[in-house]
Each structure stands twice: as C-alpha cells, then as structure tokens.
Design a protein around this motif. Structure first.
Motif, PDB file in Angstrom:
ATOM      1  N   CYS A  28       9.861   5.372   1.141  1.00 29.89           N
ATOM      2  CA  CYS A  28       9.435   5.938  -0.134  1.00 29.89           C
ATOM      3  C   CYS A  28      10.435   5.560  -1.216  1.00 29.89           C
ATOM      4  O   CYS A  28      11.494   4.977  -0.948  1.00 29.89           O
ATOM      5  CB  CYS A  28       9.312   7.460  -0.046  1.00 29.89           C
ATOM      6  N   ARG A  29      10.102   5.922  -2.451  1.00 31.80           N
ATOM      7  CA  ARG A  29      11.012   5.771  -3.572  1.00 31.80           C
ATOM      8  C   ARG A  29      11.215   7.142  -4.192  1.00 31.80           C
ATOM      9  O   ARG A  29      10.248   7.845  -4.494  1.00 31.80           O
ATOM     10  CB  ARG A  29      10.462   4.780  -4.603  1.00 31.80           C
ATOM     11  N   VAL A  30      12.474   7.523  -4.360  1.00 36.64           N
ATOM     12  CA  VAL A  30      12.812   8.835  -4.896  1.00 36.64           C
ATOM     13  C   VAL A  30      13.503   8.673  -6.241  1.00 36.64           C
ATOM     14  O   VAL A  30      14.432   7.873  -6.380  1.00 36.64           O
ATOM     15  CB  VAL A  30      13.728   9.609  -3.929  1.00 36.64           C
ATOM     16  N   ALA A  31      13.035   9.429  -7.231  1.00 31.96           N
ATOM     17  CA  ALA A  31      13.673   9.456  -8.547  1.00 31.96           C
ATOM     18  C   ALA A  31      14.529  10.710  -8.646  1.00 31.96           C
ATOM     19  O   ALA A  31      14.045  11.819  -8.432  1.00 31.96           O
ATOM     20  CB  ALA A  31      12.619   9.456  -9.644  1.00 31.96           C
ATOM     21  N   VAL A  64       8.184   9.365  -5.784  1.00 31.94           N
ATOM     22  CA  VAL A  64       7.227   8.787  -6.730  1.00 31.94           C
ATOM     23  C   VAL A  64       6.264   7.803  -6.071  1.00 31.94           C
ATOM     24  O   VAL A  64       5.214   7.488  -6.630  1.00 31.94           O
ATOM     25  CB  VAL A  64       7.952   8.118  -7.916  1.00 31.94           C
ATOM     26  N   ASP A  65       6.619   7.271  -4.902  1.00 31.99           N
ATOM     27  CA  ASP A  65       5.637   6.563  -4.083  1.00 31.99           C
ATOM     28  C   ASP A  65       6.079   6.637  -2.632  1.00 31.99           C
ATOM     29  O   ASP A  65       7.251   6.853  -2.327  1.00 31.99           O
ATOM     30  CB  ASP A  65       5.384   5.120  -4.550  1.00 31.99           C
ATOM     31  N   VAL A  66       5.113   6.494  -1.726  1.00 38.75           N
ATOM     32  CA  VAL A  66       5.418   6.721  -0.312  1.00 38.75           C
ATOM     33  C   VAL A  66       4.446   5.952   0.567  1.00 38.75           C
ATOM     34  O   VAL A  66       3.293   5.730   0.207  1.00 38.75           O
ATOM     35  CB  VAL A  66       5.354   8.240   0.019  1.00 38.75           C
ATOM     36  N   SER A  67       4.944   5.517   1.728  1.00 39.43           N
ATOM     37  CA  SER A  67       4.122   4.905   2.764  1.00 39.43           C
ATOM     38  C   SER A  67       4.649   5.408   4.101  1.00 39.43           C
ATOM     39  O   SER A  67       5.567   6.229   4.156  1.00 39.43           O
ATOM     40  CB  SER A  67       4.197   3.373   2.698  1.00 39.43           C
ATOM     41  N   HIS A  83       0.168  15.623   1.572  1.00 38.10           N
ATOM     42  CA  HIS A  83       0.203  15.229   0.172  1.00 38.10           C
ATOM     43  C   HIS A  83      -0.544  13.942  -0.182  1.00 38.10           C
ATOM     44  O   HIS A  83      -0.789  13.686  -1.360  1.00 38.10           O
ATOM     45  CB  HIS A  83       1.668  15.067  -0.276  1.00 38.10           C
ATOM     46  N   VAL A  84      -0.854  13.102   0.808  1.00 37.74           N
ATOM     47  CA  VAL A  84      -1.367  11.778   0.493  1.00 37.74           C
ATOM     48  C   VAL A  84      -2.805  11.641   0.974  1.00 37.74           C
ATOM     49  O   VAL A  84      -3.085  11.802   2.164  1.00 37.74           O
ATOM     50  CB  VAL A  84      -0.488  10.678   1.116  1.00 37.74           C
ATOM     51  N   LYS A 105       0.829  -1.195   0.000  1.00 39.05           N
ATOM     52  CA  LYS A 105       0.000   0.000   0.000  1.00 39.05           C
ATOM     53  C   LYS A 105       0.866   1.248   0.000  1.00 39.05           C
ATOM     54  O   LYS A 105       1.282   1.748   1.036  1.00 39.05           O
ATOM     55  CB  LYS A 105      -0.944  -0.009   1.205  1.00 39.05           C
ATOM     56  N   ARG A 106       1.121   1.756  -1.197  1.00 41.10           N
ATOM     57  CA  ARG A 106       1.902   2.979  -1.350  1.00 41.10           C
ATOM     58  C   ARG A 106       1.163   3.939  -2.269  1.00 41.10           C
ATOM     59  O   ARG A 106       0.762   3.561  -3.367  1.00 41.10           O
ATOM     60  CB  ARG A 106       3.295   2.688  -1.926  1.00 41.10           C
ATOM     61  N   ALA A 107       0.982   5.145  -1.819  1.00 38.07           N
ATOM     62  CA  ALA A 107       0.377   6.160  -2.671  1.00 38.07           C
ATOM     63  C   ALA A 107       1.441   6.737  -3.590  1.00 38.07           C
ATOM     64  O   ALA A 107       2.636   6.624  -3.324  1.00 38.07           O
ATOM     65  CB  ALA A 107      -0.247   7.261  -1.817  1.00 38.07           C
TER      66      ALA A 107
END
Length: 228
Positions: free
Chosen positions: A158-161, A151-154, A224-225, A124-126
């Motif tokens: 998160c994942r950062v580009a 680019v996605d976060v919980s 933000h989410v 579950k990541r927005a």
C-alpha cells in the motif's frame, strides 16, 4: 436540482462515471448472504439521480434462488467496466429498495454514496482512504500517536500518507513498521517494509510492501475494498 443533491455525496467525475454506464450493459452484482456472497451477471436498466438505480432481474426459474436473496435493505456491490483510454473497473455499494416481477423483472436499489475505481491497464490498486496508526521504533514512545491514511492498497502492499510532523521523524527505506487500524471490534495490525519514500507539500508518502501470509491484510481488503 436532484442532480445537484447527488453531487453532495459524489464528485462530478463519479457522477459522469455513472452516466457513462449505458442501458443494457452487463454488470456484476454481488449479493450479501448469511454465508458467503453470491455473484451474478445482469444488465443495467437506468437511474434516477439521486434516488435510485435500476437493474434487470429475470423472473425465470433459474433466477428464483437469487431473487429470494434480494430482500429490502440487503447490501449489494455493483461492479462494471468503463471503457476509455485506461479502462476502469468501477464498484460501489447500494441497498435493495424494491424487487418487481411485473410488468417485467426489475431490481431497484439506493443511489451510491461513493465509488471506487482501478485502471485495467495500470497496477491494480484500489483507493479507499483508510485511517491507520503507524508504529516505528523511530517514533519512540509517541509511536501510538503517529497516524496516516492508506491512499491506495493491493494484496502486496500500500501507500501511506503521513502529515509532516516534527514529532514524527521521516522513516527510512527498508525499515520495518506496523500499521494499526480498527476493525471487527478490535485493533488489527499489519507488518510491512518501507520500499520507497516521496515528499509532497505537507505529507510524506511511504510505499510499503506487506509481509507475507498475514490474515490481517485479507481482513483489511474485505472490509474496505470493493475492487478485488
């Protein structure tokens, strides 16, 4: 022509996700209040693309206090489950346009400008797309100029580009970094550890694990989410 105008704000897939919401389906309505948000369950009635959405709003005594919060211009968050191969929770933000009591109780809202979604049967990541500055000892004095996109976060990470840039050396797994974003009138920092790295086309993607017990993570998600 109206549907074409709506697609300027929403992608074709987002429009289809809205169209998949059937009349009579249950939705979760989160109403902004001066204290804390109030969440209620109600039913979807219909839409007029790209002008408005319509929801049921009962006129019974039980709903009086809820109806009193639905003033014109107030912010709402709408959430619903879209069944499919993976199952999706869809969420979007709208504003109150009009509240009707006759001939039946109806709530008319603005049309959403963007949608967020997460898969029920996957992590579950927005996917909010949040711009951040990235601080790392490897960047030296130019660290303040290093930027990326969440680019996605919980709650946990998160994942950062980050664009591939000769001034920003590739970071290493297990390295500690700091993310900085602007919110509530000032810069907010989040400490994290790099857990994995992936290179795709012109970007380095960093999978991060947040340090525990950071108020700044909650602030980020609250701001933000929509899907939480």
């Amino acid at each position: 022509m109206a549907e074409k105008n709506a697609q300027l704000a929403l992608s074709r897939d987002n429009i289809e996700s809205l169209k998949a919401l059937e009349v009579g389906e249950a939705i979760d309505l989160q109403i902004t209040t001066p204290t804390s948000p109030r969440r209620v369950k109600t039913l979807y009635v219909g839409m007029d693309i790209p002008n408005c959405l319509i929801f049921q709003m009962p006129t019974t005594a039980k709903w009086i206090s809820t109806r009193d919060l639905l003033t014109v211009g107030n912010d709402l968050v709408v959430r619903y489950v879209l069944e499919g191969d993976s199952g999706q929770v869809i969420a979007f933000r709208v504003k109150v346009l009009k509240l009707l009591s006759k001939p039946t109780g109806l709530l008319i809202t603005s049309f959403p400008q963007s949608l967020q979604s997460i898969g029920l049967r996957s992590e579950k990541r927005a996917q909010p797309g949040i711009a951040v500055a990235v601080k790392s000892p490897q960047f030296g004095e130019g660290s303040k100029d290093a930027t990326g996109i969440i680019v996605d976060v919980s709650f946990k990470g998160c994942r950062v580009a980050m664009p591939i840039n000769p001034d920003w050396p590739m970071l290493s797994a297990d390295e500690k970094i700091t993310l900085i974003y602007f919110g509530e009138g000032n810069n907010i920092e989040i400490s994290a550890t790099i857990k994995n790295i992936k290179v795709e086309q012109e970007y380095n993607y960093y999978g991060l694990q947040f340090d525990e017990n950071q108020k700044s993570v909650t602030q980020l998600l609250d701001r933000h989410v929509l899907l939480r």
